[in-house]
Motif scaffolding. Structure first.
Motif, PDB file in Angstrom:
ATOM      1  N   GLY A 135       0.195  74.117 118.988  1.00 46.30           N
ATOM      2  CA  GLY A 135       0.812  74.167 120.313  1.00 46.30           C
ATOM      3  C   GLY A 135       1.873  75.247 120.427  1.00 46.30           C
ATOM      4  O   GLY A 135       2.128  75.771 121.519  1.00 46.30           O
ATOM      5  N   ARG A 136       2.508  75.584 119.298  1.00 42.43           N
ATOM      6  CA  ARG A 136       3.525  76.646 119.331  1.00 42.43           C
ATOM      7  C   ARG A 136       2.912  77.984 119.719  1.00 42.43           C
ATOM      8  O   ARG A 136       3.605  78.847 120.277  1.00 42.43           O
ATOM      9  CB  ARG A 136       4.187  76.772 117.965  1.00 42.43           C
ATOM     10  N   ASP A 137       1.647  78.174 119.406  1.00 40.85           N
ATOM     11  CA  ASP A 137       1.010  79.446 119.741  1.00 40.85           C
ATOM     12  C   ASP A 137       1.008  79.696 121.242  1.00 40.85           C
ATOM     13  O   ASP A 137       1.042  80.853 121.680  1.00 40.85           O
ATOM     14  CB  ASP A 137      -0.417  79.486 119.197  1.00 40.85           C
ATOM     15  N   LEU A 138       0.948  78.634 122.037  1.00 37.77           N
ATOM     16  CA  LEU A 138       1.011  78.814 123.492  1.00 37.77           C
ATOM     17  C   LEU A 138       2.378  79.333 123.914  1.00 37.77           C
ATOM     18  O   LEU A 138       2.484  80.191 124.798  1.00 37.77           O
ATOM     19  CB  LEU A 138       0.697  77.491 124.188  1.00 37.77           C
ATOM     20  N   ASP A 139       3.437  78.805 123.297  1.00 36.32           N
ATOM     21  CA  ASP A 139       4.781  79.308 123.602  1.00 36.32           C
ATOM     22  C   ASP A 139       4.926  80.760 123.156  1.00 36.32           C
ATOM     23  O   ASP A 139       5.566  81.565 123.834  1.00 36.32           O
ATOM     24  CB  ASP A 139       5.821  78.430 122.908  1.00 36.32           C
ATOM     25  N   ILE A 140       4.356  81.067 121.991  1.00 41.16           N
ATOM     26  CA  ILE A 140       4.400  82.454 121.514  1.00 41.16           C
ATOM     27  C   ILE A 140       3.672  83.372 122.491  1.00 41.16           C
ATOM     28  O   ILE A 140       4.155  84.468 122.826  1.00 41.16           O
ATOM     29  CB  ILE A 140       3.771  82.545 120.117  1.00 41.16           C
ATOM     30  N   ALA A 141       2.497  82.918 122.965  1.00 42.14           N
ATOM     31  CA  ALA A 141       1.726  83.733 123.909  1.00 42.14           C
ATOM     32  C   ALA A 141       2.473  83.904 125.222  1.00 42.14           C
ATOM     33  O   ALA A 141       2.388  84.965 125.861  1.00 42.14           O
ATOM     34  CB  ALA A 141       0.362  83.087 124.148  1.00 42.14           C
ATOM     35  N   ARG A 164      -1.648  95.862 129.158  1.00 40.71           N
ATOM     36  CA  ARG A 164      -0.900  95.000 128.239  1.00 40.71           C
ATOM     37  C   ARG A 164      -0.822  93.572 128.757  1.00 40.71           C
ATOM     38  O   ARG A 164      -0.939  92.611 127.997  1.00 40.71           O
ATOM     39  CB  ARG A 164       0.520  95.541 128.039  1.00 40.71           C
ATOM     40  N   ILE A 165      -0.632  93.434 130.056  1.00 45.78           N
ATOM     41  CA  ILE A 165      -0.560  92.097 130.656  1.00 45.78           C
ATOM     42  C   ILE A 165      -1.895  91.372 130.486  1.00 45.78           C
ATOM     43  O   ILE A 165      -1.933  90.183 130.133  1.00 45.78           O
ATOM     44  CB  ILE A 165      -0.168  92.200 132.144  1.00 45.78           C
ATOM     45  N   ALA A 166      -2.974  92.087 130.730  1.00 47.97           N
ATOM     46  CA  ALA A 166      -4.302  91.470 130.567  1.00 47.97           C
ATOM     47  C   ALA A 166      -4.528  91.036 129.120  1.00 47.97           C
ATOM     48  O   ALA A 166      -5.071  89.957 128.851  1.00 47.97           O
ATOM     49  CB  ALA A 166      -5.387  92.450 131.006  1.00 47.97           C
ATOM     50  N   LEU A 167      -4.092  91.857 128.151  1.00 48.86           N
ATOM     51  CA  LEU A 167      -4.239  91.501 126.745  1.00 48.86           C
ATOM     52  C   LEU A 167      -3.418  90.259 126.414  1.00 48.86           C
ATOM     53  O   LEU A 167      -3.894  89.361 125.704  1.00 48.86           O
ATOM     54  CB  LEU A 167      -3.803  92.678 125.868  1.00 48.86           C
ATOM     55  N   ALA A 168      -2.184  90.199 126.922  1.00 52.81           N
ATOM     56  CA  ALA A 168      -1.342  89.028 126.650  1.00 52.81           C
ATOM     57  C   ALA A 168      -1.960  87.766 127.227  1.00 52.81           C
ATOM     58  O   ALA A 168      -1.889  86.683 126.622  1.00 52.81           O
ATOM     59  CB  ALA A 168       0.059  89.258 127.219  1.00 52.81           C
ATOM     60  N   GLU A 169      -2.566  87.881 128.399  1.00 50.24           N
ATOM     61  CA  GLU A 169      -3.207  86.711 128.999  1.00 50.24           C
ATOM     62  C   GLU A 169      -4.431  86.275 128.199  1.00 50.24           C
ATOM     63  O   GLU A 169      -4.706  85.078 128.069  1.00 50.24           O
ATOM     64  CB  GLU A 169      -3.590  87.029 130.443  1.00 50.24           C
ATOM     65  N   ARG A 170      -5.177  87.244 127.668  1.00 51.75           N
ATOM     66  CA  ARG A 170      -6.326  86.885 126.827  1.00 51.75           C
ATOM     67  C   ARG A 170      -5.860  86.228 125.518  1.00 51.75           C
ATOM     68  O   ARG A 170      -6.521  85.325 125.013  1.00 51.75           O
ATOM     69  CB  ARG A 170      -7.144  88.130 126.526  1.00 51.75           C
ATOM     70  N   GLU A 171      -4.741  86.696 124.979  1.00 56.39           N
ATOM     71  CA  GLU A 171      -4.210  86.066 123.772  1.00 56.39           C
ATOM     72  C   GLU A 171      -3.755  84.643 124.063  1.00 56.39           C
ATOM     73  O   GLU A 171      -3.894  83.752 123.215  1.00 56.39           O
ATOM     74  CB  GLU A 171      -3.063  86.907 123.219  1.00 56.39           C
ATOM     75  N   ARG A 172      -3.225  84.427 125.249  1.00 58.52           N
ATOM     76  CA  ARG A 172      -2.873  83.061 125.640  1.00 58.52           C
ATOM     77  C   ARG A 172      -4.125  82.195 125.753  1.00 58.52           C
ATOM     78  O   ARG A 172      -4.119  81.022 125.366  1.00 58.52           O
ATOM     79  CB  ARG A 172      -2.120  83.084 126.976  1.00 58.52           C
TER      80      ARG A 172
END
Length: 436
Positions: free
Chosen positions: A62-68, A114-122
């Motif tokens: 679940g922490r990965d979501l906060d990181i994303a 960059r925003i699109a990449l961050a959203e995909r990582e989320r």
């Protein structure tokens, strides 16, 4: 929270354990010892809820979501401006000073990429969390029914020992009466001693199963209370083809697809980095020698002659190809595992049906006839031991088949995720009167 599969049929099994099924004469039968729980029985829903609340691995996922979320915020940030000061000359009356503000302007859609990449990582982090929850739920279901099966095995061992003690007592009395040889009593005592070994092994297996269940919610101490038999789902089991049709929505497949999207977004970021950024400068320059101030305006842009980010782009494109290949590999792997689990579940159901409808009734009948004949002096004690051994072997096999059934169902859940949205698997029902 209702469990999805409950594929086991242990509900009716635990309500009236297999041990009570020995329909033998009152002189040779023993009722299974009742559990004496030190606390209220643990339900499957409570076990799953507790694991979801306290499992450290799930919290970590679940922490990965906060990181994303933090990465998404950072991806949208624009470059900071730069303030510079330049002084030329040493003498005050001949010095030239320049104060300048520089601002980098990103070109080529770098910020949006960059925003699109961050959203995909989320999205990948969300898929990882869903996959972990699915696997954890399956682990809890497996561990829970392992405890339930171990409880049944312990009850079965207790009843076997009690029955063996009664048989030994009957044999001893008949030896005293001169109706059978002392060898028969010796055989009875040997059989009784073997039941003590089985009882000890069953108690040890139950303790280990409880420790594994407690580990699913992050506890190093074994649980104390017994587990409660869950309710039985209704409906027919899905076929192998129906299960395979649900495979595209499996958590691991979903995660692999989102990984492809992430790699494509990363490739887009590397592609846009080929475009150089523009730096705009605005400042003021004062020349002390002539006593005047001048406005300074400048533009700077790198010339992409040697470094066009071609290496990073090629690497990102190959990672995208790798992600697609991994998706195909996972699909093939999960298809085979899902088909095997479905076949295991069907095989366990068929085995349970044969045991319930054919083997157990015959074993009960043979045991009843053997015990009555032994008391009447028509059969030898070895016949009673053989009938007793056959009966309890059949019951033990039944418990093991139930365990295999729930493990296969848990494996199916682990693969295709929470199937409550599609319908639950129905375990084999106990219909034979000897099993109720």
């Amino acid at each position: 929270m209702r469990s999805l599969f409950f594929p086991i049929g242990l509900a009716l099994l635990c309500a009236q354990p297999l041990l009570a099924a020995a329909q033998a004469p009152a002189t040779l039968t023993a009722e299974p010892k009742a559990y004496s729980p030190q606390s209220a029985p643990l339900t499957l829903e409570a076990a799953i809820s507790r694991a979801f609340s306290t499992n450290p691995g799930l919290r970590s996922a679940g922490r990965d979501l906060d990181i994303a979320a933090g990465q998404r915020t950072q991806a949208g940030a624009i470059p900071n401006p730069e303030l510079s000061y330049l002084s030329e000359g040493i003498k005050n009356d001949a010095r030239t000073t320049t104060v300048q503000l520089n601002q980098a302007v990103e070109l080529g859609g770098k910020r949006s990429a960059r925003i699109a990449l961050a959203e995909r990582e989320r999205d990948v982090a969300s898929a990882d969390l869903a996959s972990y929850r699915s696997a954890l739920r399956a682990d809890v279901v497996t561990a829970f029914f392992d405890v339930l099966t171990a409880q049944e095995r312990l009850l079965l061992a207790q009843a076997t020992q009690e029955l063996s003690q009664k048989v030994t007592g009957v044999a001893a009395r008949r030896v005293i009466a001169g109706k059978i040889s002392p060898v028969e009593e010796t055989r009875a005592r040997v059989a009784e001693a073997s039941t003590k070994i089985e009882l000890s092994q069953a108690a040890n297996d139950l303790a280990q199963a409880k420790r594994r269940l407690a580990a699913t919610w992050g506890s190093s101490e074994p649980m104390v209370s017994p587990v409660e038999t869950p309710g039985m789902p209704a409906g027919a089991n899905p076929t192998t083809d129906e299960l395979l049709a649900r495979l595209p929505a499996a958590p691991q497949i979903t995660r692999s697809r989102r990984e492809i999207d992430r790699q494509e977004a990363l490739a887009d970021v590397e592609r846009r980095r080929r475009y150089p950024d523009l730096t705009v400068s605005l400042g003021s320059k004062r020349d002390e020698q002539i006593g005047q101030r001048q406005t300074v305006v400048g533009l700077a842009i790198p010339l992409p002659l040697f470094d066009r980010n071609q290496g990073n782009l090629a690497s990102a494109l190959r990672r995208t190809d790798k992600a697609r290949d991994e998706l195909l590999a996972i699909q093939n792997k999960l298809s085979a595992e899902l088909a095997q689990a479905s076949l295991r579940l069907n095989a366990a159901a068929a085995e349970l049906a044969i045991l319930r409808d054919e083997i157990l009734p015959g074993a009960h009948s043979a045991y009843d006839a053997g015990t009555r004949g032994f008391e009447a002096g028509k059969f030898s004690f070895i016949d009673v031991l053989d009938a007793q051994r056959t009966l309890f072997q059949a019951k033990t096999q039944y418990v093991r088949a139930l365990g295999e059934s729930h493990r296969a169902a848990a494996d199916i859940e682990r693969i295709i995720g929470n199937v409550e949205q599609h319908g639950r698997l129905t375990p084999p029902q106990l219909q034979n009167k000897e099993m109720q």
